[in-house]
Write a protein that holds these residues in place. Structure first.
Motif, PDB file in Angstrom:
ATOM      1  N   ASP A  15      52.225 -72.219   9.752  1.00  0.00           N
ATOM      2  CA  ASP A  15      53.088 -71.617  10.682  1.00  0.00           C
ATOM      3  C   ASP A  15      52.604 -72.076  12.072  1.00  0.00           C
ATOM      4  O   ASP A  15      51.570 -71.513  12.626  1.00  0.00           O
ATOM      5  CB  ASP A  15      52.962 -70.327  10.793  1.00  0.00           C
ATOM      6  CG  ASP A  15      54.175 -69.402  11.714  1.00  0.00           C
ATOM      7  OD1 ASP A  15      54.698 -69.917  12.063  1.00  0.00           O
ATOM      8  OD2 ASP A  15      53.980 -68.075  11.497  1.00  0.00           O
ATOM      9  N   PRO A  16      53.630 -72.890  12.959  1.00  0.00           N
ATOM     10  CA  PRO A  16      53.197 -73.163  14.279  1.00  0.00           C
ATOM     11  C   PRO A  16      53.609 -72.121  15.363  1.00  0.00           C
ATOM     12  O   PRO A  16      53.539 -72.318  16.597  1.00  0.00           O
ATOM     13  CB  PRO A  16      54.245 -74.484  14.600  1.00  0.00           C
ATOM     14  CG  PRO A  16      55.378 -74.219  13.562  1.00  0.00           C
ATOM     15  CD  PRO A  16      54.790 -73.315  12.541  1.00  0.00           C
ATOM     16  N   ASN A  17      54.035 -70.964  14.862  1.00  0.00           N
ATOM     17  CA  ASN A  17      54.571 -69.817  15.779  1.00  0.00           C
ATOM     18  C   ASN A  17      53.514 -69.142  16.692  1.00  0.00           C
ATOM     19  O   ASN A  17      53.886 -68.081  17.040  1.00  0.00           O
ATOM     20  CB  ASN A  17      55.455 -69.072  15.038  1.00  0.00           C
ATOM     21  CG  ASN A  17      56.940 -69.671  14.707  1.00  0.00           C
ATOM     22  OD1 ASN A  17      57.461 -70.547  15.440  1.00  0.00           O
ATOM     23  ND2 ASN A  17      57.296 -69.578  13.227  1.00  0.00           N
ATOM     24  N   ILE A  18      52.300 -69.722  16.453  1.00  0.00           N
ATOM     25  CA  ILE A  18      51.307 -69.107  17.303  1.00  0.00           C
ATOM     26  C   ILE A  18      51.596 -69.677  18.777  1.00  0.00           C
ATOM     27  O   ILE A  18      50.874 -69.281  19.872  1.00  0.00           O
ATOM     28  CB  ILE A  18      49.785 -69.264  16.837  1.00  0.00           C
ATOM     29  CG1 ILE A  18      49.679 -70.974  16.272  1.00  0.00           C
ATOM     30  CG2 ILE A  18      49.363 -68.574  15.568  1.00  0.00           C
ATOM     31  CD1 ILE A  18      48.496 -71.526  15.664  1.00  0.00           C
ATOM     32  N   LEU A  19      52.459 -70.744  18.694  1.00  0.00           N
ATOM     33  CA  LEU A  19      52.818 -71.317  20.090  1.00  0.00           C
ATOM     34  C   LEU A  19      54.013 -71.114  20.650  1.00  0.00           C
ATOM     35  O   LEU A  19      54.959 -70.218  19.973  1.00  0.00           O
ATOM     36  CB  LEU A  19      52.612 -72.903  19.904  1.00  0.00           C
ATOM     37  CG  LEU A  19      51.568 -73.593  19.349  1.00  0.00           C
ATOM     38  CD1 LEU A  19      51.734 -75.048  18.909  1.00  0.00           C
ATOM     39  CD2 LEU A  19      50.284 -73.269  20.125  1.00  0.00           C
ATOM     40  N   GLU A  20      54.458 -71.201  21.781  1.00  0.00           N
ATOM     41  CA  GLU A  20      55.632 -70.945  22.676  1.00  0.00           C
ATOM     42  C   GLU A  20      56.298 -72.199  22.796  1.00  0.00           C
ATOM     43  O   GLU A  20      55.733 -73.435  22.972  1.00  0.00           O
ATOM     44  CB  GLU A  20      55.353 -70.105  23.797  1.00  0.00           C
ATOM     45  CG  GLU A  20      54.735 -68.647  23.753  1.00  0.00           C
ATOM     46  CD  GLU A  20      54.330 -68.021  24.693  1.00  0.00           C
ATOM     47  OE1 GLU A  20      54.569 -68.592  25.848  1.00  0.00           O
ATOM     48  OE2 GLU A  20      54.178 -66.757  24.848  1.00  0.00           O
ATOM     49  N   ASN A  21      57.745 -72.107  23.094  1.00  0.00           N
ATOM     50  CA  ASN A  21      58.330 -73.145  23.451  1.00  0.00           C
ATOM     51  C   ASN A  21      58.403 -74.583  22.471  1.00  0.00           C
ATOM     52  O   ASN A  21      58.064 -75.498  22.904  1.00  0.00           O
ATOM     53  CB  ASN A  21      58.208 -73.617  25.017  1.00  0.00           C
ATOM     54  CG  ASN A  21      58.376 -72.402  25.966  1.00  0.00           C
ATOM     55  OD1 ASN A  21      59.383 -71.572  25.666  1.00  0.00           O
ATOM     56  ND2 ASN A  21      57.418 -72.380  26.810  1.00  0.00           N
TER      57      ASN A  21
END
Length: 261
Positions: A15-21
Motif C-alpha cells: 500500500d503506497p497510501n502512506i504517501l500523499e499526492n
C-alpha cells in the motif's frame, strides 16, 4: 523530477497510501519496464515500488530486479528502504522483531546478479564488505528505539531461490554457516543497488521460525498474517526514518565500489 528516497515493499507491504499526492509512472529501462508510484511525505518526494506487484503476482525468482533498480536510478534515488518478511534461524530473533541485516549468504541459482556482463558496460568486481548501508541501519536503529520497537542491528540474511520454503536440513546447514534469517529477495537487489551507488537497507520483519525450528509446517498465509499484524509498526518505522533522513547526505555507499577489469 528527482526522487532521492525509495521504498521497496515486499510481502505484506503493498500500500503506497502512506504517501500523499501519489501518481504512477511507468519506467522504461534496458532491462524491461517497471512501475513505481511517487508521492510525498513531510515535504520529501518518495518512490514506492511493490516488489512482487500490487497483487503479489510475481514470485521471488522471477522479479525483474535489474529493471526495478535501474528504474529507481533513473529517478535519481540515492536511498532505498527495502522490506522483507523472513524466517528466523536465531532464537533471539523472534516473530514480530525487526532486524537490520548487515551481511548475506547467497543461495540463489537462476537470477541476473549484475548490470555488468561485458560489452559496453564492461566487467567489474564489486566490493561488498558492507552490502547494507551502515548509516541507514544506524538511523533505523535509532528510530526503532524511539518508537519502542524490538530491533536488532546486524544479522546475516540467507537468500534462497524460492518460491518453496527451505527443508529442515537446509536450515541446519544455513545455521552452521552463520545465517540468522532466511528469505528469498535480498539478493541480487542489494548488490544491484550498490553497483549503481545507492544506499540500501533491508528492514526484515521476522514472521516465524524456519523449518525444523518451528513446531509446525510453514505456510505463506502465516507470513501474511504476521506481517498484517505488525505492518502499522513497520510503516511508522519507515516513515519516521524518512522524516529524519537528510536528503543531501553523502555516504561511502554512493562512491563507486566496482573494480573494472
Amino acid at each position: 523530477m528527482t526522487v532521492k528516497i525509495a521504498i521497496i515493499g515486499g510481502t505484506g507491504v503493498y500500500d503506497p497510501n502512506i504517501l500523499e499526492n501519489i501518481h504512477e509512472e511507468q519506467l522504461e529501462t534496458e532491462y524491461g519496464r517497471t512501475l513505481v508510484k511517487i508521492g510525498e511525505y513531510k515535504g520529501k518526494k518518495v518512490a514506492f515500488m511493490a516488489r512482487h506487484g500490487a497483487d503479489h503476482s510475481v514470485p521471488p525468482h522471477l522479479v525483474n530486479y535489474r529493471a526495478n533498480i535501474a528504474g529507481l536510478k533513473q529517478l535519481g534515488v540515492k536511498n532505498i528502504f527495502a522490506t522483507a518478511a523472513v524466517g528466523s534461524l536465531n532464537q533471539s530473533m523472534k516473530a514480530e522483531d525487526f532486524v537490520f541485516v548487515d551481511q548475506f549468504l547467497d543461495f540463489t541459482k537462476v537470477r541476473k546478479h549484475t548490470f555488468f556482463e561485458g560489452g559496453e558496460n564492461g566487467v567489474v568486481h564489486l566490493d561488498v564488505t558492507d552490502p547494507y548501508c551502515p548509516e541507514l541501519r544506524r538511523l533505523l536503529m535509532e528510530v526503532s528505539g524511539n518508537l519502542g520497537l524490538t530491533a536488532h542491528n546486524g544479522g546475516t540474511y540467507v537468500c534462497t531461490e524460492g518460491p518453496r520454503f527451505e527443508t529442515p536440513a537446509e536450515i541446519r546447514m544455513f545455521a552452521r554457516l552463520g545465517g540468522d534469517l532466511v528469505g528469498m529477495t535480498s539478493v541480487p537487489e542489494v548488490v544491484l543497488a550498490r553497483e549503481v551507488q545507492m544506499c540500501y537497507a533491508t528492514i526484515c520483519m521476522v514472521t516465524n521460525y524456519a523449518a525444523g525450528i518451528a513446531e509446525y509446517k510453514l505456510s505463506h498465509q502465516e507470513v501474511v498474517e504476521v506481517m498484517s499484524k505488525n505492518v502499522a509498526n513497520l510503516r511508522r518505522l519507515i516513515m519516521e526514518t524518512i522524516e529524519s533522513l537528510e536528503e543531501g547526505r553523502t555516504c561511502s555507499c554512493q562512491i563507486s565500489h566496482v573494480d573494472p577489469v
